[in-house]
Design a protein around this motif. Structure first.
Motif, PDB file in Angstrom:
ATOM      1  N   GLY A 151      -0.186  -5.325  -1.979  1.00 23.58           N
ATOM      2  CA  GLY A 151      -1.428  -4.748  -1.483  1.00 23.58           C
ATOM      3  C   GLY A 151      -1.215  -3.689  -0.428  1.00 23.58           C
ATOM      4  N   LEU A 152       0.041  -3.306  -0.182  1.00 27.64           N
ATOM      5  CA  LEU A 152       0.364  -2.343   0.871  1.00 27.64           C
ATOM      6  C   LEU A 152       1.163  -1.182   0.307  1.00 27.64           C
ATOM      7  CD1 LEU A 152       1.590  -4.842   3.630  1.00 27.64           C
ATOM      8  CD2 LEU A 152      -0.649  -3.732   3.531  1.00 27.64           C
ATOM      9  N   SER A 153       0.996  -0.015   0.898  1.00 29.27           N
ATOM     10  CA  SER A 153       1.868   1.104   0.592  1.00 29.27           C
ATOM     11  C   SER A 153       3.219   0.864   1.262  1.00 29.27           C
ATOM     12  CB  SER A 153       1.263   2.406   1.111  1.00 29.27           C
ATOM     13  OG  SER A 153       1.259   2.391   2.541  1.00 29.27           O
ATOM     14  N   PRO A 154       4.288   1.568   0.852  1.00 31.13           N
ATOM     15  CA  PRO A 154       5.578   1.393   1.533  1.00 31.13           C
ATOM     16  C   PRO A 154       5.501   1.641   3.037  1.00 31.13           C
ATOM     17  CG  PRO A 154       5.898   2.545  -0.539  1.00 31.13           C
ATOM     18  CD  PRO A 154       4.408   2.436  -0.343  1.00 31.13           C
ATOM     19  N   SER A 155       4.775   2.659   3.463  1.00 29.94           N
ATOM     20  CA  SER A 155       4.673   2.932   4.900  1.00 29.94           C
ATOM     21  C   SER A 155       3.921   1.821   5.624  1.00 29.94           C
ATOM     22  CB  SER A 155       3.974   4.275   5.134  1.00 29.94           C
ATOM     23  OG  SER A 155       4.770   5.343   4.672  1.00 29.94           O
ATOM     24  N   ALA A 156       2.841   1.339   5.005  1.00 27.37           N
ATOM     25  CA  ALA A 156       2.100   0.241   5.620  1.00 27.37           C
ATOM     26  C   ALA A 156       2.951  -1.028   5.665  1.00 27.37           C
ATOM     27  CB  ALA A 156       0.800  -0.007   4.858  1.00 27.37           C
ATOM     28  N   TYR A 157       3.746  -1.237   4.617  1.00 30.25           N
ATOM     29  CA  TYR A 157       4.621  -2.415   4.600  1.00 30.25           C
ATOM     30  C   TYR A 157       5.642  -2.324   5.736  1.00 30.25           C
ATOM     31  CZ  TYR A 157       7.303  -6.312   2.730  1.00 30.25           C
ATOM     32  OH  TYR A 157       7.939  -7.531   2.591  1.00 30.25           O
ATOM     33  N   ARG A 158       6.197  -1.134   5.951  1.00 29.64           N
ATOM     34  CA  ARG A 158       7.176  -0.971   7.021  1.00 29.64           C
ATOM     35  C   ARG A 158       6.529  -1.186   8.393  1.00 29.64           C
ATOM     36  NH1 ARG A 158       9.145   3.429  10.291  1.00 29.64           N
ATOM     37  NH2 ARG A 158      11.223   2.899  11.058  1.00 29.64           N
ATOM     38  N   ARG A 159       5.321  -0.644   8.583  1.00 31.69           N
ATOM     39  CA  ARG A 159       4.654  -0.832   9.864  1.00 31.69           C
ATOM     40  C   ARG A 159       4.418  -2.309  10.147  1.00 31.69           C
ATOM     41  NH1 ARG A 159       1.778   3.791   8.201  1.00 31.69           N
ATOM     42  NH2 ARG A 159       0.033   2.520   7.417  1.00 31.69           N
ATOM     43  N   ARG A 160       4.146  -3.079   9.108  1.00 31.76           N
ATOM     44  CA  ARG A 160       3.835  -4.502   9.306  1.00 31.76           C
ATOM     45  C   ARG A 160       5.087  -5.361   9.423  1.00 31.76           C
ATOM     46  NH1 ARG A 160      -0.562  -7.997   5.793  1.00 31.76           N
ATOM     47  NH2 ARG A 160      -0.245  -9.972   6.854  1.00 31.76           N
ATOM     48  N   PHE A 161       6.118  -5.059   8.600  1.00 32.85           N
ATOM     49  CA  PHE A 161       7.256  -5.967   8.516  1.00 32.85           C
ATOM     50  C   PHE A 161       8.592  -5.339   8.896  1.00 32.85           C
ATOM     51  CE2 PHE A 161       4.350  -7.639   5.103  1.00 32.85           C
ATOM     52  CZ  PHE A 161       3.990  -8.780   5.779  1.00 32.85           C
ATOM     53  N   GLY A 162       8.613  -4.028   9.170  1.00 31.19           N
ATOM     54  CA  GLY A 162       9.873  -3.379   9.473  1.00 31.19           C
ATOM     55  C   GLY A 162      10.439  -3.806  10.810  1.00 31.19           C
ATOM     56  N   PRO A 163      11.697  -3.449  11.090  1.00 30.20           N
ATOM     57  CA  PRO A 163      12.350  -3.896  12.325  1.00 30.20           C
ATOM     58  C   PRO A 163      11.802  -3.253  13.583  1.00 30.20           C
ATOM     59  CG  PRO A 163      13.748  -2.358  11.141  1.00 30.20           C
ATOM     60  CD  PRO A 163      12.589  -2.668  10.226  1.00 30.20           C
ATOM     61  N   HIS A 202       8.535  -0.255  15.070  1.00 31.97           N
ATOM     62  CA  HIS A 202       7.498   0.733  14.750  1.00 31.97           C
ATOM     63  C   HIS A 202       8.128   2.119  14.773  1.00 31.97           C
ATOM     64  CE1 HIS A 202       4.385  -2.239  14.895  1.00 31.97           C
ATOM     65  NE2 HIS A 202       4.795  -2.643  16.095  1.00 31.97           N
ATOM     66  N   GLY A 203       7.674   2.979  13.931  1.00 33.54           N
ATOM     67  CA  GLY A 203       8.241   4.309  13.897  1.00 33.54           C
ATOM     68  C   GLY A 203       7.532   5.195  12.912  1.00 33.54           C
ATOM     69  N   GLU A 204       8.218   6.246  12.503  1.00 34.24           N
ATOM     70  CA  GLU A 204       7.630   7.193  11.573  1.00 34.24           C
ATOM     71  C   GLU A 204       7.455   6.549  10.201  1.00 34.24           C
ATOM     72  OE1 GLU A 204       6.587  10.222  12.339  1.00 34.24           O
ATOM     73  OE2 GLU A 204       7.095   9.761  14.398  1.00 34.24           O
ATOM     74  N   PRO A 205       6.484   7.042   9.438  1.00 36.69           N
ATOM     75  CA  PRO A 205       6.306   6.527   8.080  1.00 36.69           C
ATOM     76  C   PRO A 205       7.564   6.766   7.245  1.00 36.69           C
ATOM     77  CG  PRO A 205       4.418   7.827   8.759  1.00 36.69           C
ATOM     78  CD  PRO A 205       5.477   8.048   9.788  1.00 36.69           C
ATOM     79  N   LEU A 206       7.719   6.019   6.165  1.00 36.01           N
ATOM     80  CA  LEU A 206       8.834   6.218   5.271  1.00 36.01           C
ATOM     81  C   LEU A 206       8.820   7.631   4.708  1.00 36.01           C
ATOM     82  CD1 LEU A 206       8.636   2.820   3.457  1.00 36.01           C
ATOM     83  CD2 LEU A 206      10.660   3.651   4.599  1.00 36.01           C
ATOM     84  N   ARG A 207      10.004   8.207   4.607  1.00 37.41           N
ATOM     85  CA  ARG A 207      10.123   9.581   4.134  1.00 37.41           C
ATOM     86  C   ARG A 207      10.489   9.590   2.656  1.00 37.41           C
ATOM     87  NH1 ARG A 207      13.342   9.508   8.674  1.00 37.41           N
ATOM     88  NH2 ARG A 207      15.222   9.819   7.426  1.00 37.41           N
ATOM     89  N   ALA A 208       9.852  10.452   1.916  1.00 38.63           N
ATOM     90  CA  ALA A 208      10.191  10.596   0.487  1.00 38.63           C
ATOM     91  C   ALA A 208      11.495  11.352   0.333  1.00 38.63           C
ATOM     92  CB  ALA A 208       9.059  11.318  -0.228  1.00 38.63           C
ATOM     93  N   LEU A 220      13.976   0.699  -8.820  1.00 37.50           N
ATOM     94  CA  LEU A 220      12.642   1.150  -9.213  1.00 37.50           C
ATOM     95  C   LEU A 220      12.608   2.631  -9.565  1.00 37.50           C
ATOM     96  CD1 LEU A 220      10.473  -0.885  -6.694  1.00 37.50           C
ATOM     97  CD2 LEU A 220      10.657  -1.234  -9.162  1.00 37.50           C
ATOM     98  N   GLY A 221      13.691   3.333  -9.270  1.00 40.35           N
ATOM     99  CA  GLY A 221      13.861   4.699  -9.756  1.00 40.35           C
ATOM    100  C   GLY A 221      13.244   5.768  -8.897  1.00 40.35           C
ATOM    101  N   THR A 222      11.930   5.886  -8.904  1.00 40.47           N
ATOM    102  CA  THR A 222      11.248   6.977  -8.228  1.00 40.47           C
ATOM    103  C   THR A 222      10.362   6.450  -7.107  1.00 40.47           C
ATOM    104  OG1 THR A 222       9.305   6.942  -9.669  1.00 40.47           O
ATOM    105  CG2 THR A 222      11.210   8.255 -10.398  1.00 40.47           C
ATOM    106  N   ALA A 223      10.091   7.344  -6.153  1.00 37.95           N
ATOM    107  CA  ALA A 223       9.200   6.980  -5.051  1.00 37.95           C
ATOM    108  C   ALA A 223       7.804   6.643  -5.571  1.00 37.95           C
ATOM    109  CB  ALA A 223       9.135   8.125  -4.037  1.00 37.95           C
ATOM    110  N   ALA A 224       7.367   7.366  -6.609  1.00 39.30           N
ATOM    111  CA  ALA A 224       6.031   7.099  -7.168  1.00 39.30           C
ATOM    112  C   ALA A 224       5.970   5.697  -7.766  1.00 39.30           C
ATOM    113  CB  ALA A 224       5.692   8.153  -8.216  1.00 39.30           C
ATOM    114  N   ASN A 225       7.008   5.292  -8.488  1.00 38.69           N
ATOM    115  CA  ASN A 225       7.028   3.953  -9.072  1.00 38.69           C
ATOM    116  C   ASN A 225       7.097   2.887  -7.985  1.00 38.69           C
ATOM    117  OD1 ASN A 225       7.065   2.159 -11.330  1.00 38.69           O
ATOM    118  ND2 ASN A 225       9.264   1.884 -11.051  1.00 38.69           N
TER     119      ASN A 225
END
Length: 341
Positions: A321-333, A335-341, A306-311
């Motif tokens: 329907g979710l941002s990357p950080s929200a997706y990680r909070r819901r489905f990631g292995p 709970h933790g810090e939001p995804l870092r750019a 996908l190339g860029t974080a914005a894309n």
């Protein structure tokens, strides 16, 4: 082994409405997707808890192929998190008032309502689809428009996920033909449990893991006339390189055809465009990378193609329907810090 980070205290409850003349196939699809145990996932609880419900205890199915006996009453729908309404062929005949009331009650209390094939007629009759986008089987599209002119019908897509558009009531989702019910069902599993779980379910089904709802219902040539015209080798080649900066021109060069010819073949065989297919594959890979624990947003974007974080943010939000950080909070292995750019 697919795993989820945040597990509900109970399985998501799914009720399937069966009424006089209901199509058995769609009931089977709902059972396969939401009713079977999945020990291969290694999870401590089932993904879903499924029940049938009906206005009468004995229901004669489509064309009288068989009769279901001992079906729970429609009050079972009152405890459901998702209500599934399969189709039936006699779409001019009004639905049972009791069934329509159950659909309205379910939606009004915020639960999700899903129609499969011509089950959309019941949702429209219940008033859930006025002013909303929806789909139904292409064969019945003209009749649907005549009976329900207030619905924003999209007759040439696999399914429509309207969400709850910020208004009152729960999400409303509609699938087109019977096979599209599988596409919508896997879309629901992906929304509920993430791409890894959805891919595991699709493998058990021996079914395509992801076909976007915007793909066409009817393709011109589902089975290629000659083996050399099949897209399968090209798709396999592209999937192995999905993280690379592949373009439509690259795909066309690999297939030794012009981009315009490749576009026609994709539309004819897959019901989508080459770019649409590439984007869908990349978003799915991005979801799986997040679920597996990759925390760096730029790495997810680069490795998924996908190339860029914005894309990545834009495409993931459009698809899930979710941002990357929200997706990680819901489905990631974990709970933790939001995804870092």
């Amino acid at each position: 082994m697919p795993q989820r980070s945040s597990r509900p205290t109970r399985p998501h409850r799914v009720a399937v409405v069966v009424d006089e003349g209901t199509n058995p196939f769609e009931v089977g699809v709902a059972t396969e997707l939401f009713g079977l145990p999945r020990p291969e996932l290694g999870l401590p609880e089932p993904l879903y808890a499924l029940t049938l419900c009906a206005p009468v205890p004995e229901v004669r199915m489509n064309h009288g192929f068989f009769t279901l006996s001992g079906v729970p009453g429609l009050d079972a729908a009152d405890d459901a998190d998702t209500l599934v309404v399969p189709g039936r062929p006699d779409n001019v005949v009004p639905r049972s008032p009791a069934v329509l009331d159950a659909i309205r009650r379910t939606h009004a209390r915020g639960a999700r309502v899903v129609s499969l094939c011509t089950g959309s007629f019941a949702l429209a009759e219940a008033g859930l689809l006025d002013g909303r986008r929806a789909t139904t089987h292409w064969r019945w599209a003209a009749l649907f428009r005549r009976l329900h002119p207030k619905v924003l019908l999209e007759p040439d897509v696999l399914f429509v996920d309207e969400g709850n558009d910020g208004g009152a009531g729960g999400a409303v989702l509609t699938a087109a033909g019977s096979a599209a019910a599988l596409d919508l069902g896997l879309h629901i599993v992906r929304r509920d449990h993430g791409a890894e779980i959805a891919n595991a379910v699709s493998r058990r089904l021996v079914f395509a893991a992801h076909r976007g709802g915007g793909q066409r219902q009817f393709v011109e040539r589902p089975v290629p006339d000659v083996p050399d015209a099949s897209l399968a080798p090209l798709l396999a080649w592209a999937r192995e390189r999905i993280g690379e900066p592949l373009t439509v021109a690259d795909l066309a060069a690999r297939a030794a055809v012009s981009p315009a010819t490749l576009h026609r073949r994709f539309r004819a065989q897959l019901g989508t465009t080459p770019l649409g297919w590439l984007t869908g594959e990349r978003v799915t890979l991005a979801c799986r990378l997040i679920e597996r624990g990759e925390e760096r947003l730029d790495v997810v974007a680069r490795r998924s193609g996908l190339g860029t974080a914005a894309n990545l943010r834009e495409r993931l939000r459009r698809e899930t329907g979710l941002s990357p950080s929200a997706y990680r909070r819901r489905f990631g292995p974990a709970h933790g810090e939001p995804l870092r750019a």
